[in-house]
Structure formats: C-alpha cells, structure tokens
Design a protein around this motif. Structure first.
Motif, PDB file in Angstrom:
ATOM      1  N   SER A 250      -9.799  13.050  -0.878  1.00 23.58           N
ATOM      2  CA  SER A 250      -9.483  14.482  -0.893  1.00 23.58           C
ATOM      3  C   SER A 250     -10.483  15.246  -0.048  1.00 23.58           C
ATOM      4  O   SER A 250     -11.596  14.773   0.215  1.00 23.58           O
ATOM      5  N   TYR A 251     -10.078  16.436   0.371  1.00 25.71           N
ATOM      6  CA  TYR A 251     -10.946  17.270   1.206  1.00 25.71           C
ATOM      7  C   TYR A 251     -12.160  17.764   0.424  1.00 25.71           C
ATOM      8  O   TYR A 251     -13.202  18.044   1.003  1.00 25.71           O
ATOM      9  N   GLY A 252     -12.033  17.908  -0.892  1.00 24.11           N
ATOM     10  CA  GLY A 252     -13.118  18.423  -1.713  1.00 24.11           C
ATOM     11  C   GLY A 252     -14.085  17.343  -2.161  1.00 24.11           C
ATOM     12  O   GLY A 252     -13.988  16.176  -1.763  1.00 24.11           O
ATOM     13  N   ALA A 253     -14.997  17.728  -3.041  1.00 23.59           N
ATOM     14  CA  ALA A 253     -16.058  16.815  -3.466  1.00 23.59           C
ATOM     15  C   ALA A 253     -15.625  15.843  -4.550  1.00 23.59           C
ATOM     16  O   ALA A 253     -16.199  14.760  -4.677  1.00 23.59           O
ATOM     17  N   LEU A 254     -14.602  16.198  -5.339  1.00 23.91           N
ATOM     18  CA  LEU A 254     -14.239  15.374  -6.496  1.00 23.91           C
ATOM     19  C   LEU A 254     -13.413  14.140  -6.144  1.00 23.91           C
ATOM     20  O   LEU A 254     -13.319  13.206  -6.937  1.00 23.91           O
ATOM     21  N   GLY A 255     -12.786  14.123  -4.990  1.00 20.80           N
ATOM     22  CA  GLY A 255     -12.116  12.905  -4.540  1.00 20.80           C
ATOM     23  C   GLY A 255     -10.966  12.428  -5.408  1.00 20.80           C
ATOM     24  O   GLY A 255     -10.871  11.242  -5.704  1.00 20.80           O
ATOM     25  N   THR A 256     -10.116  13.327  -5.843  1.00 23.30           N
ATOM     26  CA  THR A 256      -8.877  13.016  -6.589  1.00 23.30           C
ATOM     27  C   THR A 256      -9.121  12.459  -7.991  1.00 23.30           C
ATOM     28  O   THR A 256      -8.289  11.728  -8.525  1.00 23.30           O
ATOM     29  N   SER A 257     -10.211  12.791  -8.623  1.00 22.98           N
ATOM     30  CA  SER A 257     -10.516  12.241  -9.941  1.00 22.98           C
ATOM     31  C   SER A 257      -9.452  12.617 -10.978  1.00 22.98           C
ATOM     32  O   SER A 257      -9.061  11.784 -11.805  1.00 22.98           O
TER      33      SER A 257
ATOM     34  N   ALA B 196      -6.602  10.105 -12.866  1.00 22.58           N
ATOM     35  CA  ALA B 196      -6.463  10.020 -14.317  1.00 22.58           C
ATOM     36  C   ALA B 196      -5.005  10.211 -14.733  1.00 22.58           C
ATOM     37  O   ALA B 196      -4.493   9.482 -15.599  1.00 22.58           O
ATOM     38  N   GLN B 197      -4.325  11.160 -14.100  1.00 20.70           N
ATOM     39  CA  GLN B 197      -2.914  11.373 -14.413  1.00 20.70           C
ATOM     40  C   GLN B 197      -2.072  10.175 -13.982  1.00 20.70           C
ATOM     41  O   GLN B 197      -1.158   9.757 -14.699  1.00 20.70           O
ATOM     42  N   LEU B 198      -2.392   9.620 -12.820  1.00 24.71           N
ATOM     43  CA  LEU B 198      -1.637   8.473 -12.315  1.00 24.71           C
ATOM     44  C   LEU B 198      -1.778   7.282 -13.249  1.00 24.71           C
ATOM     45  O   LEU B 198      -0.814   6.529 -13.468  1.00 24.71           O
ATOM     46  N   ARG B 199      -2.937   7.103 -13.818  1.00 26.94           N
ATOM     47  CA  ARG B 199      -3.128   6.019 -14.796  1.00 26.94           C
ATOM     48  C   ARG B 199      -2.208   6.203 -16.007  1.00 26.94           C
ATOM     49  O   ARG B 199      -1.650   5.238 -16.524  1.00 26.94           O
TER      50      ARG B 199
ATOM     51  N   PRO C 248      -3.307  11.608  -3.174  1.00 25.53           N
ATOM     52  CA  PRO C 248      -3.975  12.893  -2.983  1.00 25.53           C
ATOM     53  C   PRO C 248      -4.034  13.621  -4.327  1.00 25.53           C
ATOM     54  O   PRO C 248      -3.522  13.116  -5.334  1.00 25.53           O
ATOM     55  N   GLU C 249      -4.628  14.800  -4.335  1.00 24.73           N
ATOM     56  CA  GLU C 249      -4.652  15.615  -5.548  1.00 24.73           C
ATOM     57  C   GLU C 249      -4.217  17.033  -5.213  1.00 24.73           C
ATOM     58  O   GLU C 249      -4.855  17.698  -4.405  1.00 24.73           O
ATOM     59  N   TYR C 250      -3.105  17.450  -5.817  1.00 28.36           N
ATOM     60  CA  TYR C 250      -2.592  18.805  -5.642  1.00 28.36           C
ATOM     61  C   TYR C 250      -2.611  19.499  -6.999  1.00 28.36           C
ATOM     62  O   TYR C 250      -1.953  19.039  -7.939  1.00 28.36           O
ATOM     63  N   ASP C 251      -3.350  20.581  -7.117  1.00 33.64           N
ATOM     64  CA  ASP C 251      -3.418  21.333  -8.376  1.00 33.64           C
ATOM     65  C   ASP C 251      -3.803  20.433  -9.549  1.00 33.64           C
ATOM     66  O   ASP C 251      -3.191  20.473 -10.624  1.00 33.64           O
ATOM     67  N   HIS C 252      -4.805  19.579  -9.333  1.00 35.52           N
ATOM     68  CA  HIS C 252      -5.315  18.668 -10.363  1.00 35.52           C
ATOM     69  C   HIS C 252      -4.293  17.615 -10.777  1.00 35.52           C
ATOM     70  O   HIS C 252      -4.383  17.048 -11.876  1.00 35.52           O
TER      71      HIS C 252
ATOM     72  N   GLY D   9       0.831  -1.195   0.000  1.00 38.19           N
ATOM     73  CA  GLY D   9       0.000   0.000   0.000  1.00 38.19           C
ATOM     74  C   GLY D   9       0.866   1.245   0.000  1.00 38.19           C
ATOM     75  O   GLY D   9       1.713   1.416   0.886  1.00 38.19           O
ATOM     76  N   ILE D  10       0.683   2.103  -0.993  1.00 38.28           N
ATOM     77  CA  ILE D  10       1.515   3.297  -1.143  1.00 38.28           C
ATOM     78  C   ILE D  10       0.658   4.552  -1.007  1.00 38.28           C
ATOM     79  O   ILE D  10      -0.133   4.871  -1.905  1.00 38.28           O
ATOM     80  N   PRO D  11       0.795   5.287   0.103  1.00 36.00           N
ATOM     81  CA  PRO D  11       0.148   6.595   0.179  1.00 36.00           C
ATOM     82  C   PRO D  11       1.022   7.600  -0.566  1.00 36.00           C
ATOM     83  O   PRO D  11       2.244   7.626  -0.396  1.00 36.00           O
ATOM     84  N   GLY D  12       0.397   8.442  -1.402  1.00 36.87           N
ATOM     85  CA  GLY D  12       1.185   9.352  -2.230  1.00 36.87           C
ATOM     86  C   GLY D  12       1.709  10.573  -1.505  1.00 36.87           C
ATOM     87  O   GLY D  12       2.057  11.572  -2.133  1.00 36.87           O
ATOM     88  N   THR D  13       1.766  10.523  -0.194  1.00 32.27           N
ATOM     89  CA  THR D  13       2.265  11.626   0.618  1.00 32.27           C
ATOM     90  C   THR D  13       2.871  11.051   1.892  1.00 32.27           C
ATOM     91  O   THR D  13       2.545   9.926   2.286  1.00 32.27           O
ATOM     92  N   ASN D  14       3.750  11.824   2.524  1.00 34.14           N
ATOM     93  CA  ASN D  14       4.316  11.362   3.798  1.00 34.14           C
ATOM     94  C   ASN D  14       3.700  12.098   4.984  1.00 34.14           C
ATOM     95  O   ASN D  14       4.199  11.994   6.109  1.00 34.14           O
ATOM     96  N   ALA D  15       2.611  12.835   4.765  1.00 32.89           N
ATOM     97  CA  ALA D  15       1.936  13.529   5.862  1.00 32.89           C
ATOM     98  C   ALA D  15       1.308  12.512   6.814  1.00 32.89           C
ATOM     99  O   ALA D  15       0.570  11.626   6.388  1.00 32.89           O
ATOM    100  N   THR D  16       1.595  12.635   8.088  1.00 31.69           N
ATOM    101  CA  THR D  16       1.113  11.656   9.072  1.00 31.69           C
ATOM    102  C   THR D  16      -0.392  11.760   9.291  1.00 31.69           C
ATOM    103  O   THR D  16      -1.016  10.810   9.754  1.00 31.69           O
TER     104      THR D  16
END
Length: 204
Positions: free
Chosen positions: A110-117, A121-124, A75-79, A6-13
């Motif tokens: 994600s904190y917003g409504a779109l949930g890293t959509s 897509a970019q990760l794919r 997560p999603e940062y700046d789309h 399991g890989i979280p894309g951030t190291n924020a605890t």
C-alpha cells in the motif's frame, strides 16, 4: 517444481500489488512457478438462478484446483479488501470449492505506512469462512508500506530486510504446502463442508 496461482486484488496495470507479485514471479523463478491471473475479466458476483458460474470463473477455478497453492496480494481500500477481490472470492465459493483445503499465502502493498494490515485481516476472515475453507499460512503477514518507492526501475524490491523476510516466508510456504497435502482427512472435510453450504438460505 511447485506451481502457484498469483492473484492481485485489483486490475490496475500500475498496481504495486501486481508489481509485488511480478517481482516474486521473477525472483523465485528457479524454485517455483507463479502464474498471475487477472480478476478484471470476472463479472460482479450475483446469485444465478440455476447456480451456474461464468466461464471465466470456471477457468480460474480449474487453475486454482490444479495449483499447489495460491498467493493473494491485496490492496487496502477504506480498511478493507477491494470489491473486485471480494466479488471474485464469492464466485469461487458459489456451488464450487476450488479454494477449500488449498494452501493460501496473503501479502499486500500500500502507499501508506500500514501496508494493508486491515485488509489482510479481513481477507483471512473471508478465506476462513464456511463457504471458502482455505488453508491459510499461519503467522505470515507480509506487508510493503510506502509501496510507490519500494521498487527500483527494474521492479525489484529495494529494501533488503523485506527481501530477506519474503525469502524466509516463501521457504516456509513451501513447507506448509507439503504439510497440507498430508492432511487428507482435514482436506476432505474442508471440501465437504464448503460443498454443503446452503446458498439458498444465505442472506441476500
């Protein structure tokens, strides 16, 4: 019992993507083993003159190679996916190919409504690139929106519709992992294609 990385894309605890993976680790403990890794130990990607990779990358590559599959929570940062995740994937395709032919499931919170959509897509695209050549679980978007309020104090998802959707997705991923193991010719070709990428002539 299958073993996944399991890989979280951030190291924020306090990351809700880490929380999502921790929930899955506990919720499916009787069916699969999910080992969580920390990308924060990896240096920022750069092209090494001798084509070597850091010891931390080598260790992660070994874990991925030995696992039945990989689950990435982005997560999603700046789309887009976080720089840390993009850098890690670059290392994991730099003259090594642990993800080539490896079954991968993408999820995100994600904190917003779109949930890293958009990030998913970019990760794919990244995982499907010639340098990586992972086997992506098809038609499998799983997104947790408004993630700050999505978990209770014990770290459980509170939305039962999401839980049911995730249960079905994990069952399908189990089948997908078994199916990919039978694609011996395609697996060999993916690994060969990834190994043949000419990093010397890729853009800097």
């Amino acid at each position: 019992m299958k073993h996944y990385i399991g890989i979280p894309g951030t190291n924020a605890t306090d990351s809700t993507n880490l929380k999502l993976l921790q929930y899955m680790q506990q919720h499916y403990a009787e069916k699969v083993s999910i080992e969580l890794v920390n990308l924060g130990t990896l240096p920022l990607f750069y092209k090494t003159p001798d084509h070597s990779v850091p010891a931390e990358v080598t260790e992660l590559a070994k874990k991925i190679s030995a696992a039945d599959g990989v689950i990435i929570a982005t997560p999603e940062y700046d789309h887009a996916v976080p720089a840390m995740l993009s850098s890690a994937l670059a290392w994991l395709s730099y003259f090594i190919e642990p993800l080539a032919g490896k079954p991968v499931l993408i999820i995100g919170a994600s904190y917003g409504a779109l949930g890293t959509s958009r990030a998913q897509a970019q990760l794919r695209q990244i995982l499907d690139s010639p340098e990586v050549r992972a086997f992506l679980m098809p038609n499998s978007e799983f997104m947790v929106g408004h993630s700050l309020s999505a978990f209770d104090e014990q770290g459980n998802l509170t939305n039962q519709t999401l839980v049911k959707r995730l249960d079905g997705l994990m069952q399908d991923f189990d089948i997908f992992v078994d199916m990919t193991k039978k694609l011996t010719h395609t697996l060999a070709q993916h690994r060969q294609d990834a190994a043949n990428v000419d990093w010397e002539h890729t853009e800097n």
